[in-house]
Design a protein around this motif. Structure first.
Motif, PDB file in Angstrom:
ATOM      1  N   GLU A 141      20.974  66.437  40.660  1.00  0.00           N
ATOM      2  CA  GLU A 141      20.705  67.038  39.482  1.00  0.00           C
ATOM      3  C   GLU A 141      21.226  68.363  39.268  1.00  0.00           C
ATOM      4  OE1 GLU A 141      16.332  66.563  39.603  1.00  0.00           O
ATOM      5  OE2 GLU A 141      16.427  64.751  38.740  1.00  0.00           O
ATOM      6  N   ASP A 144      23.996  72.736  35.404  1.00  0.00           N
ATOM      7  CA  ASP A 144      25.407  72.719  34.574  1.00  0.00           C
ATOM      8  C   ASP A 144      25.123  72.901  33.046  1.00  0.00           C
ATOM      9  OD1 ASP A 144      28.368  72.531  34.760  1.00  0.00           O
ATOM     10  OD2 ASP A 144      27.703  70.674  33.559  1.00  0.00           O
ATOM     11  N   ASP A 146      27.308  72.415  30.563  1.00  0.00           N
ATOM     12  CA  ASP A 146      27.608  71.414  29.887  1.00  0.00           C
ATOM     13  C   ASP A 146      26.947  69.997  29.999  1.00  0.00           C
ATOM     14  OD1 ASP A 146      30.116  72.976  29.556  1.00  0.00           O
ATOM     15  OD2 ASP A 146      31.189  71.990  31.029  1.00  0.00           O
ATOM     16  N   LEU A 147      26.461  69.840  31.188  1.00  0.00           N
ATOM     17  CA  LEU A 147      25.239  68.587  31.123  1.00  0.00           C
ATOM     18  C   LEU A 147      24.145  68.927  30.501  1.00  0.00           C
ATOM     19  CD1 LEU A 147      25.327  67.632  34.876  1.00  0.00           C
ATOM     20  CD2 LEU A 147      26.494  66.375  32.985  1.00  0.00           C
ATOM     21  N   LEU A 150      25.026  68.627  26.565  1.00  0.00           N
ATOM     22  CA  LEU A 150      25.440  67.178  26.267  1.00  0.00           C
ATOM     23  C   LEU A 150      23.964  66.149  26.250  1.00  0.00           C
ATOM     24  CD1 LEU A 150      28.559  66.342  28.580  1.00  0.00           C
ATOM     25  CD2 LEU A 150      28.347  65.878  26.047  1.00  0.00           C
ATOM     26  N   ARG A 151      22.886  66.769  27.050  1.00  0.00           N
ATOM     27  CA  ARG A 151      21.714  66.034  27.068  1.00  0.00           C
ATOM     28  C   ARG A 151      20.943  66.538  25.769  1.00  0.00           C
ATOM     29  NH1 ARG A 151      20.300  61.582  27.855  1.00  0.00           N
ATOM     30  NH2 ARG A 151      21.265  61.641  30.142  1.00  0.00           N
ATOM     31  N   GLU A 166      26.782  59.807  25.766  1.00  0.00           N
ATOM     32  CA  GLU A 166      26.318  59.275  27.100  1.00  0.00           C
ATOM     33  C   GLU A 166      27.384  59.318  28.243  1.00  0.00           C
ATOM     34  OE1 GLU A 166      23.569  58.935  28.761  1.00  0.00           O
ATOM     35  OE2 GLU A 166      21.891  58.832  27.242  1.00  0.00           O
ATOM     36  N   GLN A 168      30.354  60.855  27.835  1.00  0.00           N
ATOM     37  CA  GLN A 168      31.093  62.201  28.330  1.00  0.00           C
ATOM     38  C   GLN A 168      29.783  62.760  29.347  1.00  0.00           C
ATOM     39  OE1 GLN A 168      31.702  64.744  25.118  1.00  0.00           O
ATOM     40  NE2 GLN A 168      32.074  63.052  23.705  1.00  0.00           N
ATOM     41  N   TYR A 169      28.554  62.588  29.382  1.00  0.00           N
ATOM     42  CA  TYR A 169      27.709  62.987  30.312  1.00  0.00           C
ATOM     43  C   TYR A 169      27.934  62.345  31.739  1.00  0.00           C
ATOM     44  CZ  TYR A 169      23.019  64.191  32.412  1.00  0.00           C
ATOM     45  OH  TYR A 169      22.065  64.967  33.000  1.00  0.00           O
ATOM     46  N   GLU A 170      28.092  60.924  31.782  1.00  0.00           N
ATOM     47  CA  GLU A 170      28.242  60.352  32.993  1.00  0.00           C
ATOM     48  C   GLU A 170      29.802  60.848  33.594  1.00  0.00           C
ATOM     49  OE1 GLU A 170      28.337  56.150  31.963  1.00  0.00           O
ATOM     50  OE2 GLU A 170      26.238  56.083  31.358  1.00  0.00           O
ATOM     51  N   ARG A 172      31.031  63.906  33.261  1.00  0.00           N
ATOM     52  CA  ARG A 172      30.954  65.352  33.810  1.00  0.00           C
ATOM     53  C   ARG A 172      29.964  65.169  34.947  1.00  0.00           C
ATOM     54  NH1 ARG A 172      32.819  70.110  34.970  1.00  0.00           N
ATOM     55  NH2 ARG A 172      31.313  71.588  34.965  1.00  0.00           N
ATOM     56  N   LEU A 173      29.227  64.189  35.106  1.00  0.00           N
ATOM     57  CA  LEU A 173      28.088  64.236  36.444  1.00  0.00           C
ATOM     58  C   LEU A 173      29.074  63.747  37.272  1.00  0.00           C
ATOM     59  CD1 LEU A 173      25.222  64.365  37.312  1.00  0.00           C
ATOM     60  CD2 LEU A 173      25.174  61.892  36.894  1.00  0.00           C
TER      61      LEU A 173
END
Length: 266
Positions: A141, A144, A146-147, A150-151, A166, A168-170, A172-173
């Protein structure tokens, strides 16, 4: 594995120093009576202070039964381990290496390769391989921006746009996970390099592929003198103080990741 047998052969476990110095400079050779693969009785043939641990075998150990293959691998490892206890650091053969011919044929090979084998035995004397694997404890967790952005956008988006966000989120993670793994591996290497002879990155967590599972962050194989075990362990204790990281430390193993590959005559 080879898939053909021959009239007579010798299964090769490892090459050892038979000059009588014993492991870590102790005088005398320890008792060596291991049980080999499929109940075989390994023994040593020698040529001028260099020995090969062998057992008679005229064909490869080959099976589609993975449990049986694993038993063979464990038996191979057990013999090499006991050879290490008896003679000092061994030079291991890969599993299922068979030399064509009888004991004299193996002895002739030892004589022909004596200079090279002697050099490698001296190079690795007293040195062993250790494996270090770091895994992540708990869910990743990261903090960040950016995360977080996005959330927030996912929570407000419709189904179609939310699906793309989602993804994009994955992505970036995963980027952040790779950065974490790279940084942790670099820090681990920096900590341990001053304490050991050599360091290699490895994919597996242990030599038999069992490992502890989990989210693997970094893995290293270390070549180190036995007397530096405590120093390496103390450094790893500091790494393990991070509650986000779990540390697995195994060894001593024969120097599988560092010793030259020995072929024999398959």
């Amino acid at each position: 594995m080879t898939d053909v047998g021959f009239e007579e052969g010798r299964y090769l476990y490892c090459v050892v120093d038979t000059t009588g110095e014993g492991p870590e400079g102790e005088a005398g050779r320890r008792e060596f009576t291991p049980e080999g693969i499929e109940g075989g009785e390994p023994y040593v043939v020698e040529s001028d202070g260099v020995g090969a641990v062998i057992q008679p075998r005229g064909e490869p150990f080959d099976s589609d039964d993975l449990r049986r293959v694993k038993r063979w691998l464990i038996a191979h490892q057990r013999v090499v381990d006991e050879a290490g206890q008896a003679f000092g650091t061994p030079l291991p053969f890969r599993f299922d290496t068979i030399h064509r011919g009888d004991d004299d044929a193996v002895r002739e090979w030892l004589t022909a390769e004596h200079a090279t084998l002697r050099e490698h035995l001296d190079e690795f004397a007293g040195k062993w391989e250790y494996r270090v694997t770091l895994t992540a404890a708990g869910e990743f967790e990261p903090d960040d921006e950016d995360l977080a952005d996005l959330r927030a956008r996912i929570d407000e988006a419709g189904e179609g746009e939310g699906f793309l966000l989602e993804k994009q989120y994955e992505r970036r993670l995963r980027e952040l996970e790779h950065e974490r793994d790279r940084d942790v591996a670099a820090d681990l290497r920096d900590r341990l390099e001053p304490l050991v002879t050599a360091v290699e990155s490895v994919e597996g967590s242990d030599l038999l592929g069992e490992g502890s599972g989990g989210d693997r962050v970094a893995g290293l194989a270390l070549l180190a003198d036995r007397e530096r075990e405590g120093d390496v362990g103390a450094e790893l204790d500091e790494v393990a103080a991070d509650p986000a990281i779990e540390v697995e430390y195994t060894g001593p193993w024969p120097p599988y990741s560092f010793a030259p590959e020995l072929g024999g005559e398959e």
